[in-house]
Design an enzyme around this catalytic site. Structure first.
Site, PDB file in Angstrom:
ATOM      1  N   ASN A  85      32.212  -2.259   7.475  1.00 51.48           N
ATOM      2  CA  ASN A  85      32.235  -2.765   6.158  1.00 51.48           C
ATOM      3  C   ASN A  85      33.568  -2.807   5.456  1.00 51.48           C
ATOM      4  OD1 ASN A  85      29.194  -1.460   6.172  1.00 51.48           O
ATOM      5  ND2 ASN A  85      29.196  -3.830   5.995  1.00 51.48           N
ATOM      6  N   VAL A  92      37.469  -2.583   0.655  1.00 48.31           N
ATOM      7  CA  VAL A  92      35.956  -2.366   0.990  1.00 48.31           C
ATOM      8  C   VAL A  92      35.093  -3.428   0.761  1.00 48.31           C
ATOM      9  CG1 VAL A  92      34.023  -0.944   0.133  1.00 48.31           C
ATOM     10  CG2 VAL A  92      36.364   0.033   0.364  1.00 48.31           C
ATOM     11  N   CYS A  93      34.131  -3.731   1.604  1.00 50.24           N
ATOM     12  CA  CYS A  93      33.222  -5.062   1.440  1.00 50.24           C
ATOM     13  C   CYS A  93      31.926  -4.151   0.916  1.00 50.24           C
ATOM     14  CB  CYS A  93      32.976  -5.775   2.643  1.00 50.24           C
ATOM     15  SG  CYS A  93      32.082  -7.142   2.554  1.00 50.24           S
ATOM     16  N   LEU A  94      31.615  -4.373  -0.225  1.00 49.24           N
ATOM     17  CA  LEU A  94      30.570  -3.755  -0.931  1.00 49.24           C
ATOM     18  C   LEU A  94      30.110  -4.589  -2.195  1.00 49.24           C
ATOM     19  CD1 LEU A  94      28.637  -1.172  -1.083  1.00 49.24           C
ATOM     20  CD2 LEU A  94      30.181  -0.162  -2.556  1.00 49.24           C
TER      21      LEU A  94
END
Length: 163
Positions: A85, A92-94
């Site tokens: 992720n 960051v992919c969140l």
């Protein structure tokens, strides 16, 4: 210091100093002239005990804009950070830091760092950002664990544990 973003970040810094998770670091960047850049925070996330991430202290930068908290910060690990992720550029992919998904102005720096910490140990298969990390995580858990442990050793160096 003026503006909503600056004031909110000053409050966040004060709250963080009073109460933050053990081993975590989050502080605004100091500029060469001695002033503080409240829009750029240098952070460290410790690897969780009894996981392959244990022993690492992972450097993360939070970049805020003047429209914070209306919009989330950008959170980035170093380029090439291994995780399903985390994009190849380190971003960051969140969902909680995505303005089109889960971002709310009430989310704090502490919540962001705890969310990213949780993401390290529990990747989100529904929202991969890094093809290499995602494929290994899905197809070869043994190799995934070895690569995570390698990364933990890389980031256990003293230069990463202090700011």
């Amino acid at each position: 210091m003026s503006g909503v973003a600056q004031q909110r970040l000053a409050q966040e810094r004060k709250a963080w100093r009073k109460d933050h998770p053990f081993g975590f670091v989050a502080k605004p960047r100091c500029l060469p002239d001695g002033s503080v850049d409240m829009l750029h925070w240098d952070c460290r996330i410790p690897g969780k005990a009894n996981t392959p991430w244990e022993g690492g202290v992972y450097p993360l930068v939070l970049k805020f804009t003047e429209d914070y908290p209306s919009n989330p910060p950008i959170a980035s690990f170093p380029k090439g950070f291994f995780h399903p992720n985390i994009f190849d550029n380190g971003r960051v992919c969140l969902s909680i830091i995505n303005s089109e998904k889960g971002w709310r102005p009430s989310i704090t720096v502490k919540q962001i760092l705890m969310g990213i910490s949780d993401l390290l140990y529990e990747p989100n298969n529904d929202d991969p950002a890094q093809d290499y990390g995602y494929k290994i995580y899905k197809k070869d858990k043994g190799k995934y664990m070895r690569l995570v442990k390698e990364q933990a050793r890389k980031y256990s160096d003293e230069k990463y544990s202090t700011i």
